[in-house]
Write an enzyme that holds these catalytic residues in place. Structure first.
Site, PDB file in Angstrom:
ATOM      1  N   CYS A   1       0.811  -1.222   0.000  1.00 23.92           N
ATOM      2  CA  CYS A   1       0.000   0.000   0.000  1.00 23.92           C
ATOM      3  C   CYS A   1       0.843   1.269   0.000  1.00 23.92           C
ATOM      4  CB  CYS A   1      -0.915  -0.015   1.232  1.00 23.92           C
ATOM      5  SG  CYS A   1      -1.877   1.504   1.426  1.00 23.92           S
TER       6      CYS A   1
ATOM      7  N   TRP B   1      -7.854  -6.185   5.389  1.00 26.78           N
ATOM      8  CA  TRP B   1      -6.459  -6.591   5.421  1.00 26.78           C
ATOM      9  C   TRP B   1      -6.266  -7.695   6.460  1.00 26.78           C
ATOM     10  CZ3 TRP B   1      -2.927  -4.739   1.982  1.00 26.78           C
ATOM     11  CH2 TRP B   1      -3.261  -3.565   1.283  1.00 26.78           C
TER      12      TRP B   1
ATOM     13  N   VAL C   1     -11.806  -0.297   5.883  1.00 26.23           N
ATOM     14  CA  VAL C   1     -10.705  -0.737   6.737  1.00 26.23           C
ATOM     15  C   VAL C   1      -9.414  -0.535   5.942  1.00 26.23           C
ATOM     16  CG1 VAL C   1      -9.656  -2.697   7.926  1.00 26.23           C
ATOM     17  CG2 VAL C   1     -12.141  -2.377   7.975  1.00 26.23           C
ATOM     18  N   THR C   2      -8.642   0.472   6.335  1.00 26.10           N
ATOM     19  CA  THR C   2      -7.487   0.868   5.545  1.00 26.10           C
ATOM     20  C   THR C   2      -6.209   0.794   6.360  1.00 26.10           C
ATOM     21  OG1 THR C   2      -7.749   3.206   6.132  1.00 26.10           O
ATOM     22  CG2 THR C   2      -8.906   2.431   4.159  1.00 26.10           C
ATOM     23  N   VAL C   3      -5.097   0.723   5.646  1.00 27.39           N
ATOM     24  CA  VAL C   3      -3.774   0.914   6.225  1.00 27.39           C
ATOM     25  C   VAL C   3      -3.214   2.191   5.595  1.00 27.39           C
ATOM     26  CG1 VAL C   3      -3.280  -1.496   6.740  1.00 27.39           C
ATOM     27  CG2 VAL C   3      -2.783  -0.647   4.459  1.00 27.39           C
TER      28      VAL C   3
ATOM     29  N   GLU D   1      -5.735   8.267   9.676  1.00 21.72           N
ATOM     30  CA  GLU D   1      -5.554   9.506   8.918  1.00 21.72           C
ATOM     31  C   GLU D   1      -4.077   9.639   8.548  1.00 21.72           C
ATOM     32  OE1 GLU D   1      -4.617  12.283   7.913  1.00 21.72           O
ATOM     33  OE2 GLU D   1      -6.429  13.084   7.013  1.00 21.72           O
TER      34      GLU D   1
ATOM     35  N   TYR E   1      -5.332   5.742  -9.303  1.00 29.63           N
ATOM     36  CA  TYR E   1      -6.553   5.012  -8.945  1.00 29.63           C
ATOM     37  C   TYR E   1      -7.737   5.507  -9.759  1.00 29.63           C
ATOM     38  CZ  TYR E   1      -4.262   2.814  -4.939  1.00 29.63           C
ATOM     39  OH  TYR E   1      -3.437   2.060  -4.143  1.00 29.63           O
TER      40      TYR E   1
END
Length: 331
Positions: free
Chosen positions: A44, A77, A110-112, A127, A175
């Site tokens: 990522c 993830w 749900v992000t990294v 953030e 993207y």
């Protein structure tokens, strides 16, 4: 991630847990060594920005690092590279578990990167842009001796202005190309991407770094997209006017940073390809992961030293990454 039904344009989902960790008492989350674990992924770019910042500032002992694997499903993830598919510190299989501890019934993305409080297992913030800046400013008391100033006060306006354009047209622009659901939306994103890359190439033709004569947060922001360009964005996201290796200035600039401690030693090209080609089934339904491109060119001479500049300003390079954070060298 989503797409606007009317325009066909890619729309990035809002961040779900945008708290801050501060040293000045302005948030409920204090800066404290050992209290938090940074969860990232080698694949990522948004996580890579924070991982590089942590490396350059020497915060490895203060903030541990968990690495989610390149593959995931609708549950988020997953720590499938760890023994038993469980993060050894947080004791979870899916990062979603930490989001749900922070916000019961959590239904956002749900992000990294995600900063997780170890004791409670709760996500404190995802953030990434604020986190980068706070690592440089709020965490200053825990920086290594010789840590560079990545967010110098005298250049912050310029870093912010450049960063905004890089975010919209380059970081997010690839993207927008890859997930556009209509020809017109794709072509708008494509034109904006290449106009910005051409402008950045001109900007960097006579200067080693984007702002001033040292590495700043602006360079980190641009570099994470350049590092993934030929491996993923050129083909997978149809950002294919040129390969990075066909752009003399940007390719030399990217190699210069790759060979700078703290940048290339955070990159795993195989995991990058596994993620993009293996997870984005709407773009690559077969899941076939390309064998190329050959990454060995990243280690070739770049000649950018002739432009001067001091990579770390009055500081020093970071030492080698911890043994459990090392990545394969390009071969």
């Amino acid at each position: 991630m989503g797409t606007d039904r009317d325009s066909g344009e890619f729309v990035r989902e809002p961040l779900g847990v945008a708290e801050r960790i501060t040293a000045d008492g302005s948030s409920p989350w204090p800066v404290e060594a050992g209290r938090y674990r940074l969860v990232g992924a080698r694949a990522c770019p948004w996580a890579n920005r924070v991982i590089i910042t942590r490396r350059l500032l020497g915060l490895e002992d203060a903030i541990s690092l968990g690495i989610a694997g390149p593959l995931h499903d609708e549950r988020s993830w997953r720590f499938h590279l760890d023994p038993g598919d469980v993060d050894p510190v947080l004791g979870i299989e899916y990062l979603r578990e930490a989001y749900e501890k922070a916000v019961p019934g959590y239904d956002e993305g749900v992000t990294v990167p995600a900063m997780v409080e170890v004791a409670s297992g709760k996500v404190v913030t995802n953030e990434y842009a604020e986190l980068e800046r706070d690592l440089s400013t709020q965490w200053r008391g825990l920086h290594r001796p010789g840590a560079p100033d990545l967010w110098p006060a005298e250049h912050r306006d310029e870093i912010t202005a450049l960063g905004e354009g890089i975010f919209h047209d380059v970081n997010n622009g690839v993207y927008k190309c890859g997930f556009a659901s209509g020809q017109a939306a794709y072509e708008r994103a494509y034109a904006a991407l290449w106009a910005r890359l051409d402008a950045l190439s001109s900007h960097l033709a006579t200067r080693r770094y984007l702002v001033g004569d040292t590495i700043t947060q602006a360079d980190i922001r641009l570099w994470v997209t350049l590092a993934r360009f030929d491996a993923a964005y050129h083909g997978h996201f149809k950002a294919n006017r040129h390969k990075l290796t066909e752009l003399p200035v940007l390719w030399a600039y990217a190699r210069d940073l790759f060979q700078t401690p703290g940048f290339g030693d955070t990159i795993d090209f195989e995991q990058i390809k596994q993620h993009y080609y293996g997870v984005h089934t709407s773009v690559n339904p077969t899941g076939v992961v390309p064998v190329g491109p050959d990454p060995s060119g990243w280690l070739t001479p770049h000649g950018r030293e002739q432009l001067g500049g001091r990579p770390f300003g009055d500081g020093t390079p970071p030492g080698p990454p911890p043994a459990d954070e090392q990545v394969p060298a390009p071969a």
